[in-house]
Design an enzyme around this catalytic site. Structure first.
Site, PDB file in Angstrom:
ATOM      1  N   MET A 179     -43.039  16.183   4.857  1.00  0.00           N
ATOM      2  CA  MET A 179     -41.701  15.961   4.309  1.00  0.00           C
ATOM      3  C   MET A 179     -40.370  16.270   5.462  1.00  0.00           C
ATOM      4  O   MET A 179     -40.122  17.900   5.975  1.00  0.00           O
ATOM      5  CB  MET A 179     -41.020  17.662   3.192  1.00  0.00           C
ATOM      6  CG  MET A 179     -42.511  17.065   2.085  1.00  0.00           C
ATOM      7  SD  MET A 179     -42.906  18.589   1.706  1.00  0.00           S
ATOM      8  CE  MET A 179     -41.502  18.852   0.368  1.00  0.00           C
ATOM      9  N   GLY A 221     -37.640  21.010   5.753  1.00  0.00           N
ATOM     10  CA  GLY A 221     -38.861  20.582   6.036  1.00  0.00           C
ATOM     11  C   GLY A 221     -40.421  21.091   5.588  1.00  0.00           C
ATOM     12  O   GLY A 221     -40.445  21.984   6.331  1.00  0.00           O
ATOM     13  N   SER A 222     -40.743  20.440   5.949  1.00  0.00           N
ATOM     14  CA  SER A 222     -42.684  20.980   5.561  1.00  0.00           C
ATOM     15  C   SER A 222     -43.380  19.956   5.699  1.00  0.00           C
ATOM     16  O   SER A 222     -43.407  18.638   6.428  1.00  0.00           O
ATOM     17  CB  SER A 222     -42.200  21.819   5.039  1.00  0.00           C
ATOM     18  OG  SER A 222     -42.221  21.378   3.690  1.00  0.00           O
ATOM     19  N   ARG A 223     -44.215  20.455   4.584  1.00  0.00           N
ATOM     20  CA  ARG A 223     -45.692  19.487   4.678  1.00  0.00           C
ATOM     21  C   ARG A 223     -46.579  20.089   4.042  1.00  0.00           C
ATOM     22  O   ARG A 223     -46.761  21.298   3.760  1.00  0.00           O
ATOM     23  CB  ARG A 223     -46.442  19.543   6.287  1.00  0.00           C
ATOM     24  CG  ARG A 223     -47.759  18.720   6.104  1.00  0.00           C
ATOM     25  CD  ARG A 223     -48.397  18.899   7.042  1.00  0.00           C
ATOM     26  NE  ARG A 223     -49.924  18.253   8.193  1.00  0.00           N
ATOM     27  CZ  ARG A 223     -50.584  17.916   8.837  1.00  0.00           C
ATOM     28  NH1 ARG A 223     -49.983  17.802   9.329  1.00  0.00           N
ATOM     29  NH2 ARG A 223     -51.699  17.704   8.541  1.00  0.00           N
TER      30      ARG A 223
END
Length: 219
Positions: A99, A187-189
């Site tokens: 993301m 922001g990430s995953r």
């Protein structure tokens, strides 16, 4: 489209800080021309970027007991067979979605069922695409068991900028597919671990639409 409650404080603080900065610039440079205007334009852009990060779009979803939908917006960066060591302790198919800060950062339940397992892990803040981010970063682990007994695990993973993971589920909760389960800021995953015999419906680099894109179909 509406704005997510996780962003109310950040948006308010950002607005106040930008207003103070602009008032200060205008006070210190009353005869200025370009600097106050450039500051105002930059402030509008910054505030717009912060606001758009917390947007919650309206989406039409189609629920299915056999389909696993994307828990977030983003891009598919991993599809591979791995050994999941925390819960299953055996082989599973991993699908990872990255993301970016421009994506919607709401997280949705990928399938309906009962929260069989939940755990929060404090950790590091490696960049979200780093291979070790799945096991060393701050993260949550959630396992949903369907009515047919199939278990799907997914993780919210913090990145270098995303240091605020939020979740709204706990063990024993009944959840519906495509309903909101959490939020990751900036922001990430998200990693999913699904049965090996599930049919994969996406490819690497595909863009996903959270709560809508079908990632896999259970046998």
């Amino acid at each position: 489209m509406k704005l997510h409650r996780e962003g109310y404080t950040i948006m308010a603080v950002t607005a106040i800080v930008l207003i103070i900065i602009n008032l200060g610039i205008n006070y210190l440079l009353p005869d200025g021309y370009w600097i106050p205007r450039l500051t105002l334009i930059a402030s509008i852009v910054i505030f717009f970027l912060v606001v758009q990060f917390f947007r919650v779009p309206s989406r039409v979803v189609h629920k299915s007991d056999r389909q696993i939908v994307a828990p977030c917006d983003g891009k598919v960066v991993v599809i591979e067979e791995v050994v999941e060591t925390e819960y299953f302790k055996g082989p599973r198919r991993q699908i990872s979605i990255f993301m970016s800060p421009l994506n919607v950062h709401v997280n949705w339940n990928p399938i309906s069922g009962v929260i069989q397992y939940f755990k929060y892990h404090p950790g590091l803040y490696l960049v979200a695409w780093h291979p070790k981010s799945s096991t060393e970063n701050e993260r949550t682990t959630v396992v949903i068991r369907t009515i047919e007994g199939v278990e799907v695990l997914f993780r919210q993973i913090a990145g270098a900028a995303a240091r605020r993971i939020r979740w709204y589920v706990k063990e024993g909760d009944k959840v519906e597919q495509s309903t909101e389960m959490g939020f990751i800021k900036f922001g990430s995953r998200v990693d999913l671990y699904i049965p090996l015999d599930a049919e994969i419906n996406v490819n690497l680099q595909d863009k996903t639409v959270g709560s809508v894109t079908v990632l896999a179909t259970l046998k």
